[in-house]
Scaffold this motif. Sequence first.
Motif, PDB file in Angstrom:
ATOM      1  N   VAL A   1       0.836  -1.208   0.000  1.00 29.88           N
ATOM      2  CA  VAL A   1       0.000   0.000   0.000  1.00 29.88           C
ATOM      3  C   VAL A   1       0.870   1.258   0.000  1.00 29.88           C
ATOM      4  O   VAL A   1       0.484   2.292  -0.576  1.00 29.88           O
ATOM      5  CB  VAL A   1      -0.983   0.017   1.190  1.00 29.88           C
TER       6      VAL A   1
ATOM      7  N   VAL B   1      -1.536   6.854   3.086  1.00 27.98           N
ATOM      8  CA  VAL B   1      -2.092   5.499   3.221  1.00 27.98           C
ATOM      9  C   VAL B   1      -3.295   5.516   4.156  1.00 27.98           C
ATOM     10  O   VAL B   1      -4.356   4.947   3.853  1.00 27.98           O
ATOM     11  CB  VAL B   1      -1.018   4.525   3.747  1.00 27.98           C
ATOM     12  N   GLU B   2      -3.147   6.188   5.304  1.00 24.40           N
ATOM     13  CA  GLU B   2      -4.214   6.208   6.308  1.00 24.40           C
ATOM     14  C   GLU B   2      -5.448   6.963   5.831  1.00 24.40           C
ATOM     15  O   GLU B   2      -6.584   6.532   6.056  1.00 24.40           O
ATOM     16  CB  GLU B   2      -3.687   6.834   7.602  1.00 24.40           C
TER      17      GLU B   2
ATOM     18  N   THR C   1      -6.094   3.260   2.153  1.00 23.49           N
ATOM     19  CA  THR C   1      -6.818   2.229   2.907  1.00 23.49           C
ATOM     20  C   THR C   1      -8.313   2.282   2.619  1.00 23.49           C
ATOM     21  O   THR C   1      -8.962   1.248   2.404  1.00 23.49           O
ATOM     22  CB  THR C   1      -6.564   2.396   4.418  1.00 23.49           C
ATOM     23  N   ASP C   2      -8.866   3.474   2.576  1.00 21.53           N
ATOM     24  CA  ASP C   2     -10.302   3.640   2.307  1.00 21.53           C
ATOM     25  C   ASP C   2     -10.647   3.154   0.905  1.00 21.53           C
ATOM     26  O   ASP C   2     -11.649   2.459   0.703  1.00 21.53           O
ATOM     27  CB  ASP C   2     -10.693   5.113   2.461  1.00 21.53           C
TER      28      ASP C   2
ATOM     29  N   GLU D   1     -10.526  -0.625   0.754  1.00 24.34           N
ATOM     30  CA  GLU D   1     -11.664  -1.214   1.480  1.00 24.34           C
ATOM     31  C   GLU D   1     -12.956  -1.111   0.669  1.00 24.34           C
ATOM     32  O   GLU D   1     -13.877  -1.909   0.854  1.00 24.34           O
ATOM     33  CB  GLU D   1     -11.828  -0.520   2.830  1.00 24.34           C
TER      34      GLU D   1
END
Length: 485
Positions: A281, A303-304, A308-309, A312
Amino acid sequence: MPFSALSKDALINNSTIVDNMFITDFMPYADEVAIKVYLYGLVQCANKIQSNNTLDSVSLALGVERNQIITAIKYWEEIGAVRITNENPFEFEYIPLKTIASKPRKYNRDKYAEFISQIENMILSRTLTPNELIKYVEVVEDYKISTDAMVLIAKYCVDSKGQNIHTNYILAVAKAWANEGIRTIEQVDNKLKEMEAQTENMRMVFLALGLKSTPDFEDKQYFIKWTTSWGYDLESVLYTAKLCKKRGGIKKLDSMLDGFYKLGLFTLADIQKQSEYIEFVRNLAININKTIGVYYENIDTVVEQYITDWLEKGYEAKGLKLIATYCFKRNIKTLEGMHHFLNKLYENGVVSTQSLQNYFEKLQHTDIKIKNILHTIGTTRMITNTDRDYYNTWSNIWGMDDEIIDYAAKKSCGKSLSFAYLNSLLATFKEKGVKSVEECEKITINPSKIDTISTNTQIISDKHIYSKEELDNLFNDENKGALDF
């Protein structure tokens, strides 16, 4: 903003009233930070500029860490001088000192004379203040630590940190160990042996992290937590440390192991698998940043907040690269802009890489149609998003097929303001409800509505000037529903 307020200069030159009881009864027993925080907080009470009256602004103004300020405020709350009203954001209020039932605690110096002498002789680089010595006694009494154990703790800390060690550091170690049930000299001695046993292990961890400093008490406490409380073996810790090399040190390693612990990853194999995903990622984030032309020094934030979103939501790496390329070509050159566009795709169910390819091919095909329309009306400029919006309206909202749009484009060729003419012509076809080119050819176009658009001398073809009464009748309450779309 209030009706009246003091200017910044007036605030600086103004006076702050300090209760004599604070100076005589409380200040002698408080440390430097506590006094600073109490007095500076009083000054800020008169300051109407709220942005200067926050935990962060006070920390910056005093040059004191946030946690030290909170500790100082909690100290004054224990005494009864302030009341904490909120933890997040941290807020407190002052209480009249006259309401305090008693003064700060005082201790019999004779009872602790030998203990105080031992502490003073241990730190020879400077003279300890009365307030510092009182703190040692308070910790001994409050945490039920024997004086011999406290002396041994202080010696360990001085040997580790040197003569310039701060009193608060020694007391923090003593409190932490007391909370673990370590209060006697035998218990402290056993703890020190445990700490010494971790020295070589921590040297290996520091080497893996790329650190050249010597592990101290706090570092060894981390290792004990990882291996004893969380159950990680040395091999897993060292592997994770290498992932954090030169990326935040011991705290980054603790944060990463904490993340693994919360995910239930305890074996080296599980950690390796998760670390490979983390690396994936991170590389994906770097690739997307390059594609849309942005740079972030801290890639973990990207990334955060975004990667990541997106993952997902079901998007694949190839699909995200397609979206990033599209955004760059459409002049969407921020991650927030890409995030907004991606959310629209998600709302319409365009998620898989294949559906994205089909979607972008459709957009490309539409652009070709728009390019042909612009060519037909005699325009050679680049396609804009406004052109796409217009075409979407004609085709999807008004229901015009491409033959009718092409017919209208040919009729608009050679006209001044040809695109505006095209829009008006198609609007007329929509109004008449035409469904084919044959029906378009049968319609008599009112030149007062369309042809005048093509002249430079007359933009408003209807010369009638409406009166106020006519306008009121046109847009009265009875007709307002007719304008709803």
